[in-house]
Write a protein that holds these residues in place. Structure first.
Motif, PDB file in Angstrom:
ATOM      1  N   LEU A 177       8.363   9.248  -4.224  1.00  0.00           N
ATOM      2  CA  LEU A 177       8.451   9.053  -5.671  1.00  0.00           C
ATOM      3  C   LEU A 177       8.948  10.347  -6.293  1.00  0.00           C
ATOM      4  O   LEU A 177       8.482  11.433  -5.931  1.00  0.00           O
ATOM      5  CB  LEU A 177       7.078   8.690  -6.251  1.00  0.00           C
ATOM      6  N   HIS A 178       9.883  10.247  -7.239  1.00  0.00           N
ATOM      7  CA  HIS A 178      10.423  11.424  -7.911  1.00  0.00           C
ATOM      8  C   HIS A 178      10.321  11.251  -9.415  1.00  0.00           C
ATOM      9  O   HIS A 178      10.614  10.174  -9.945  1.00  0.00           O
ATOM     10  CB  HIS A 178      11.906  11.636  -7.541  1.00  0.00           C
ATOM     11  N   ILE A 179       9.921  12.305 -10.090  1.00  0.00           N
ATOM     12  CA  ILE A 179      10.004  12.339 -11.554  1.00  0.00           C
ATOM     13  C   ILE A 179      10.322  13.779 -11.941  1.00  0.00           C
ATOM     14  O   ILE A 179       9.531  14.695 -11.719  1.00  0.00           O
ATOM     15  CB  ILE A 179       8.726  11.804 -12.214  1.00  0.00           C
ATOM     16  N   GLY A 180      11.510  13.970 -12.464  1.00  0.00           N
ATOM     17  CA  GLY A 180      11.970  15.340 -12.731  1.00  0.00           C
ATOM     18  C   GLY A 180      12.091  16.106 -11.428  1.00  0.00           C
ATOM     19  O   GLY A 180      12.681  15.625 -10.462  1.00  0.00           O
ATOM     20  N   GLU A 181      11.496  17.275 -11.390  1.00  0.00           N
ATOM     21  CA  GLU A 181      11.527  18.106 -10.186  1.00  0.00           C
ATOM     22  C   GLU A 181      10.367  17.798  -9.254  1.00  0.00           C
ATOM     23  O   GLU A 181      10.284  18.340  -8.157  1.00  0.00           O
ATOM     24  CB  GLU A 181      11.485  19.597 -10.586  1.00  0.00           C
ATOM     25  N   THR A 220       0.840  -1.201   0.000  1.00  0.00           N
ATOM     26  CA  THR A 220       0.000   0.000   0.000  1.00  0.00           C
ATOM     27  C   THR A 220       0.869   1.243   0.000  1.00  0.00           C
ATOM     28  O   THR A 220       0.606   2.216  -0.724  1.00  0.00           O
ATOM     29  CB  THR A 220      -0.930  -0.003   1.229  1.00  0.00           C
ATOM     30  N   VAL A 221       1.905   1.229   0.811  1.00  0.00           N
ATOM     31  CA  VAL A 221       2.905   2.300   0.795  1.00  0.00           C
ATOM     32  C   VAL A 221       4.096   1.765   0.002  1.00  0.00           C
ATOM     33  O   VAL A 221       4.773   0.825   0.430  1.00  0.00           O
ATOM     34  CB  VAL A 221       3.340   2.702   2.210  1.00  0.00           C
ATOM     35  N   LEU A 222       4.323   2.327  -1.172  1.00  0.00           N
ATOM     36  CA  LEU A 222       5.291   1.767  -2.102  1.00  0.00           C
ATOM     37  C   LEU A 222       6.709   1.783  -1.553  1.00  0.00           C
ATOM     38  O   LEU A 222       7.129   2.756  -0.903  1.00  0.00           O
ATOM     39  CB  LEU A 222       5.245   2.535  -3.430  1.00  0.00           C
ATOM     40  N   THR A 223       7.435   0.705  -1.822  1.00  0.00           N
ATOM     41  CA  THR A 223       8.834   0.576  -1.435  1.00  0.00           C
ATOM     42  C   THR A 223       9.720   0.674  -2.680  1.00  0.00           C
ATOM     43  O   THR A 223       9.211   0.692  -3.817  1.00  0.00           O
ATOM     44  CB  THR A 223       9.086  -0.773  -0.748  1.00  0.00           C
ATOM     45  N   ARG A 224      11.021   0.677  -2.470  1.00  0.00           N
ATOM     46  CA  ARG A 224      11.948   0.704  -3.601  1.00  0.00           C
ATOM     47  C   ARG A 224      11.733  -0.523  -4.490  1.00  0.00           C
ATOM     48  O   ARG A 224      11.730  -0.424  -5.708  1.00  0.00           O
ATOM     49  CB  ARG A 224      13.387   0.752  -3.115  1.00  0.00           C
ATOM     50  N   ASN A 225      11.566  -1.687  -3.865  1.00  0.00           N
ATOM     51  CA  ASN A 225      11.335  -2.904  -4.644  1.00  0.00           C
ATOM     52  C   ASN A 225      10.044  -2.812  -5.451  1.00  0.00           C
ATOM     53  O   ASN A 225       9.980  -3.268  -6.593  1.00  0.00           O
ATOM     54  CB  ASN A 225      11.287  -4.126  -3.720  1.00  0.00           C
ATOM     55  N   ASP A 226       9.011  -2.232  -4.856  1.00  0.00           N
ATOM     56  CA  ASP A 226       7.746  -2.054  -5.568  1.00  0.00           C
ATOM     57  C   ASP A 226       7.937  -1.172  -6.800  1.00  0.00           C
ATOM     58  O   ASP A 226       7.438  -1.469  -7.885  1.00  0.00           O
ATOM     59  CB  ASP A 226       6.688  -1.405  -4.656  1.00  0.00           C
ATOM     60  N   VAL A 227       8.669  -0.089  -6.628  1.00  0.00           N
ATOM     61  CA  VAL A 227       8.882   0.845  -7.741  1.00  0.00           C
ATOM     62  C   VAL A 227       9.699   0.180  -8.844  1.00  0.00           C
ATOM     63  O   VAL A 227       9.382   0.325 -10.034  1.00  0.00           O
ATOM     64  CB  VAL A 227       9.566   2.135  -7.238  1.00  0.00           C
ATOM     65  N   ASP A 228      10.735  -0.554  -8.460  1.00  0.00           N
ATOM     66  CA  ASP A 228      11.528  -1.263  -9.463  1.00  0.00           C
ATOM     67  C   ASP A 228      10.649  -2.256 -10.232  1.00  0.00           C
ATOM     68  O   ASP A 228      10.763  -2.385 -11.457  1.00  0.00           O
ATOM     69  CB  ASP A 228      12.681  -2.018  -8.798  1.00  0.00           C
ATOM     70  N   TYR A 229       9.795  -2.955  -9.509  1.00  0.00           N
ATOM     71  CA  TYR A 229       8.887  -3.924 -10.134  1.00  0.00           C
ATOM     72  C   TYR A 229       7.916  -3.222 -11.093  1.00  0.00           C
ATOM     73  O   TYR A 229       7.722  -3.667 -12.237  1.00  0.00           O
ATOM     74  CB  TYR A 229       8.125  -4.660  -9.035  1.00  0.00           C
ATOM     75  N   LEU A 230       7.338  -2.131 -10.660  1.00  0.00           N
ATOM     76  CA  LEU A 230       6.371  -1.406 -11.490  1.00  0.00           C
ATOM     77  C   LEU A 230       7.025  -0.829 -12.742  1.00  0.00           C
ATOM     78  O   LEU A 230       6.418  -0.785 -13.812  1.00  0.00           O
ATOM     79  CB  LEU A 230       5.708  -0.291 -10.670  1.00  0.00           C
ATOM     80  N   PHE A 242       4.911   1.821 -14.277  1.00  0.00           N
ATOM     81  CA  PHE A 242       5.549   3.121 -14.062  1.00  0.00           C
ATOM     82  C   PHE A 242       6.510   3.409 -15.218  1.00  0.00           C
ATOM     83  O   PHE A 242       7.094   2.483 -15.801  1.00  0.00           O
ATOM     84  CB  PHE A 242       6.339   3.132 -12.757  1.00  0.00           C
ATOM     85  N   LYS A 243       6.678   4.680 -15.521  1.00  0.00           N
ATOM     86  CA  LYS A 243       7.650   5.103 -16.519  1.00  0.00           C
ATOM     87  C   LYS A 243       9.068   4.800 -16.039  1.00  0.00           C
ATOM     88  O   LYS A 243       9.333   4.807 -14.827  1.00  0.00           O
ATOM     89  CB  LYS A 243       7.528   6.604 -16.771  1.00  0.00           C
ATOM     90  N   PRO A 244       9.994   4.559 -16.961  1.00  0.00           N
ATOM     91  CA  PRO A 244      11.388   4.279 -16.559  1.00  0.00           C
ATOM     92  C   PRO A 244      12.026   5.437 -15.793  1.00  0.00           C
ATOM     93  O   PRO A 244      12.963   5.225 -15.017  1.00  0.00           O
ATOM     94  CB  PRO A 244      12.102   4.050 -17.896  1.00  0.00           C
ATOM     95  N   SER A 245      11.516   6.654 -15.990  1.00  0.00           N
ATOM     96  CA  SER A 245      12.135   7.829 -15.372  1.00  0.00           C
ATOM     97  C   SER A 245      11.725   8.037 -13.916  1.00  0.00           C
ATOM     98  O   SER A 245      12.267   8.915 -13.236  1.00  0.00           O
ATOM     99  CB  SER A 245      11.776   9.084 -16.178  1.00  0.00           C
ATOM    100  N   VAL A 246      10.787   7.246 -13.417  1.00  0.00           N
ATOM    101  CA  VAL A 246      10.363   7.382 -12.016  1.00  0.00           C
ATOM    102  C   VAL A 246      11.491   6.895 -11.105  1.00  0.00           C
ATOM    103  O   VAL A 246      12.079   5.831 -11.323  1.00  0.00           O
ATOM    104  CB  VAL A 246       9.075   6.573 -11.751  1.00  0.00           C
ATOM    105  N   GLU A 247      11.797   7.687 -10.056  1.00  0.00           N
ATOM    106  CA  GLU A 247      12.819   7.314  -9.082  1.00  0.00           C
ATOM    107  C   GLU A 247      12.199   7.245  -7.692  1.00  0.00           C
ATOM    108  O   GLU A 247      11.137   7.807  -7.429  1.00  0.00           O
ATOM    109  CB  GLU A 247      13.960   8.341  -9.090  1.00  0.00           C
ATOM    110  N   PHE A 248      12.870   6.521  -6.800  1.00  0.00           N
ATOM    111  CA  PHE A 248      12.396   6.391  -5.421  1.00  0.00           C
ATOM    112  C   PHE A 248      13.552   6.720  -4.479  1.00  0.00           C
ATOM    113  O   PHE A 248      14.588   6.049  -4.492  1.00  0.00           O
ATOM    114  CB  PHE A 248      11.903   4.967  -5.173  1.00  0.00           C
ATOM    115  N   THR A 249      13.381   7.778  -3.698  1.00  0.00           N
ATOM    116  CA  THR A 249      14.420   8.209  -2.768  1.00  0.00           C
ATOM    117  C   THR A 249      13.767   8.711  -1.489  1.00  0.00           C
ATOM    118  O   THR A 249      12.802   9.483  -1.532  1.00  0.00           O
ATOM    119  CB  THR A 249      15.272   9.348  -3.373  1.00  0.00           C
ATOM    120  N   ASP A 250      14.315   8.272  -0.361  1.00  0.00           N
ATOM    121  CA  ASP A 250      13.848   8.734   0.961  1.00  0.00           C
ATOM    122  C   ASP A 250      12.335   8.576   1.120  1.00  0.00           C
ATOM    123  O   ASP A 250      11.646   9.469   1.647  1.00  0.00           O
ATOM    124  CB  ASP A 250      14.241  10.205   1.171  1.00  0.00           C
TER     125      ASP A 250
END
Length: 753
Positions: free
Chosen positions: A427-431, A400-410, A416-424
């Motif tokens: 979710l990050h995309i661009g700015e 329910t609360v996305l993790t780094r592994n979830d984002v990599d999987y998506l 998810f678009k390849p440009s989506v990042e996960f930090t701290d």
């Protein structure tokens, strides 16, 4: 997934990070393959590495590295101290006529169609009986009919295709070699197993393990730039092989052409068999087919159903398919393909490309069980929406609360678009950034706006283990776009041919992908108890081999919505006499009666699964040629398998070539069917001559026929202006002896009809 998509470039030395256990087992410990420019140098390296006792494992058909094999064969032929055993299947050879007339007909055709295709030296010597004692050639699958009445019958190994790697290892294979394609992108070189991922994907980790244990073995590749570079499972790292022969390192080298199978003509009977089979193919299902005209006929009718559906249904009405064979209503479909088909076939034939280009082969399957299951249940589609994300969360594929592994999987599956990042935790995309809490309405709106991809990625429409086909098929594969290439996955024969767990995918995944599977194969004969004869004769002579047929039949019985379909022509000329291919009994079986399912001839469909014997016997009699029906029925009654008072229904008593010809003529006038709907490899002259020669061969098979033909030859008219060029093409314009004079008259009589 291509290994190039998994290249890690963060360190100085590039390493390929793949989920494929072959590459994981080899990893970075093993250096890239040694490149060798000359075949003889490769032979030297092999002997230095494994010694002079060489057991060479080669793939089927066009995957054989001919330059290397010929060099090794010639070395062993000239050096009796070398012991060479070649273990392989389907050793291809150019057509060779059995007599001077056939040779004269074939030579211009072979020179044209097989230009720059080299011969396998061991096959040439095998035909001449000139293989030396220190060399053995063993095959587990013959090119159909190629070694009947040959000493090579003694060197056949009967095995399922899925057991070939095991059997070759039991025989002590210490060198595995095949033809590959090669490419280098951004400094990273990879090889494609191309036409033969079938055995190599299973051989590689075993051979690597043997090397680690101190056994002297070698994986060898030969590069050929004419080979279509297949991606996905077929693309492997440059350290999967130990030695690579790349003759393009030589100046001005030109790779030899691939052996291409000419387009086969489709007879009216074959078209009818293909049509009946097409009525059993389920939209949204899975398709497996074999090679040859029966496969092409099925492809043609499947395309007819999709493109000219009203005409297709009219043909169904004329044949009374639904009334006579109601199984088509419960098992098959008659409408155009909306969801489309997925191909899962050990042999990828050109028909799959025709179906792909027509929008029929379009049902994508995925290597993720959750995704595949949700697609099957129609909970999601390949189009990505916010619902896709929420349904994945509902089925515990992501938190329910996305993790780094979830984002990599998506990202990996395209949600998810390849440009989506996960930090701290964000979710990050661009700015832009936001918390990935799927219970938060604002977060869902932000994800919808910035993060979602358009479609699921990684889907394929075809899994195949090896391919062979006509030239235009190879051209189509070579000219496919990168996006199209990703839809076709050449893979292990063990992944395709059965349901057991495999390192590429487990049984659950395979079964989820293969819904409504139609495993469609060909047989030579079928007995009234439902047994199929596909590989050999009752005297033990092997015609071809079991290959994958048994495995496909067996797996069809393991899945509740799948069916095994066996196609065969109702009769054939054997030893100069017309005989039924539906027999009361026979002294050899490929598929046992307990695995009987659906059988199709040009006269219709027999539904045998779960039926008692009296129904099985009568259903097969109903689709046999009427010239043999009463004899079959009498034998069945005499054996007590059919009631004494049973009569063949009237609607099944007109199973004759004349009835087929009448219907065929009606539809050819509507520009349906035809002998070469996918192209023709022969010239117009060759077609005329081929038809005449085939007719003469059939007519002269019996003594009576020979006498009739000789009489017609005596009374044959002088060659017309139309016939004269054909005689010249056959070298009979100026006959030099009595035999040629008689042959000229025979051919003139046949061509003048």
């Amino acid at each position: 997934m291509s290994v190039l998509e998994l290249v890690e470039t963060s360190t100085q030395s590039l390493s390929i990070q793949s989920t494929n256990p072959i590459e994981k087992s080899i990893g970075n410990i093993k250096p890239p393959a040694e490149l060798i420019a000359h075949p003889d140098e490769l032979v030297d390296s092999i002997i230095a590495h494994v010694g002079k006792n060489i057991v060479l494992g080669l793939p089927l058909a066009i995957g054989k590295p001919i330059a290397f094999v010929n060099a090794l064969y010639q070395r062993a032929k000239s050096d009796p101290s070398i012991s060479l055993s070649i273990e392989t299947g389907i050793s291809l050879e150019k057509p060779v006529g059995k007599n001077s007339l056939e040779r004269q007909f074939l030579k211009p055709f072979v020179d044209r169609e097989f230009a720059n295709v080299p011969d396998l030296d061991y096959i040439l010597d095998l035909r001449k009986g000139a293989v030396p004692d220190n060399i053995a050639i063993n095959e587990f699958f013959f090119k159909a009919g190629s070694f009947l009445n040959s000493p090579q019958q003694q060197n056949y190994t009967s095995t399922n295709y899925t057991h070939a790697v095991r059997d070759l290892l039991d025989k002590g294979v210490n060198v595995v070699a095949q033809l590959v394609a090669k490419r280098t992108i951004n400094g990273v070189t990879t090889y494609s197993l191309c036409s033969n991922s079938d055995l190599a994907l299973d051989f590689a980790p075993v051979m690597d393990e043997l090397q680690k244990n101190g056994t002297n073995v070698a994986m060898v590749a030969e590069v050929n730039t004419n080979m279509p570079f297949m991606q996905n499972h077929a693309e492997v790292a440059d350290n999967v092989f130990d030695l690579v022969l790349d003759q393009n390192l030589q100046q001005d080298h030109k790779d030899y052409a691939l052996f291409a199978a000419p387009h086969a003509s489709i007879s009216p009977e074959d078209h009818m068999i293909g049509f009946y089979a097409s009525t059993l193919v389920k939209d949204g299902g899975t398709l497996q087919v074999g090679i040859g005209s029966l496969s092409s006929a099925l492809t043609y009718s499947t395309l007819l159903r999709h493109r000219q559906n009203s005409l297709y249904k009219q043909l169904m009405k004329d044949l009374q398919v639904e009334q006579k064979f109601p199984i088509c209503k419960t098992v098959g479909d008659t409408e155009a393909f909306e969801e489309g088909l997925y191909g899962c076939s050990e042999l990828m034939v050109d028909g799959f490309m025709h179906l792909y280009n027509a929008g029929v082969l379009k049902r994508e399957v995925f290597e993720d069980l959750t995704i595949q299951t949700l697609l099957n249940k129609k909970k999601i589609t390949t189009q990505v929406t916010i619902s896709t994300l929420l349904i994945l969360q509902d089925h515990n594929a992501i938190s329910t609360v996305l993790t780094r592994n979830d984002v990599d999987y998506l990202k990996r599956i395209g949600v998810f678009k390849p440009s989506v990042e996960f930090t701290d935790g964000l979710l990050h995309i661009g700015e832009q950034s936001f918390a990935g809490n799927l219970k938060n309405a604002e977060a869902l709106q932000w994800i919808t706006k910035y993060c979602l991809g358009e479609t699921l990625t990684g889907g394929v429409v075809m899994h195949g283990a090896f391919f062979i086909g006509p030239k235009d098929f190879y051209d189509a594969l070579n000219n496919m776009s990168d996006a199209d290439h990703k839809k076709f996955c050449m893979t292990s024969v063990n992944y395709v041919n059965d349901l057991y767990d495999h390192f590429i995918g487990n049984q659950q995944l395979k079964q989820a992908q293969r819904k409504h599977a139609r495993f469609i194969n060909s047989a030579m004969m079928v007995t009234l108890n439902g047994s199929a004869i596909s590989d050999a004769l009752e005297n033990g002579q092997v015609v071809s081999g079991v290959g994958g047929q048994y495995n496909f039949v067996a797996q069809s019985h393991q899945m509740p919505d799948s069916r095994s379909i066996m196609k065969l022509r109702s009769c054939a000329v054997r030893n100069g006499k017309l005989k039924s291919n539906i027999l009361f009994n026979y002294g050899h079986t490929t598929i046992p009666r307990q695995l009987r399912d659906i059988v199709i001839t040009e006269y219709g469909i027999a539904d045998l699964r779960s039926k008692p014997d009296h129904v099985v016997y009568t259903e097969l009699i109903k689709i046999s040629d009427s010239r043999f029906q009463q004899e079959l029925l009498d034998k069945a009654k005499a054996a007590g398998k059919v009631a004494k008072d049973y009569e063949i229904p009237a609607e099944f008593r007109n199973n004759t070539p004349e009835s087929i010809a009448k219907l065929y003529k009606k539809y050819t006038q509507k520009e349906v069917f035809g002998p070469f709907p996918f192209g023709c490899s022969f010239t117009e002259q060759e077609l005329q001559l081929g038809k005449a020669l085939k007719s003469l061969k059939s007519k002269t098979a019996s003594r009576k026929g020979k006498m009739q033909c000789l009489w017609q030859a005596v009374t044959a008219p002088k060659p017309s202006q139309t016939v004269a060029p054909l005689l010249k093409r056959m070298g009979l314009d100026n006959p030099k002896n009595l035999q040629e004079h008689i042959t000229k008259r025979l051919l003139t009589a046949e061509l003048s009809k």
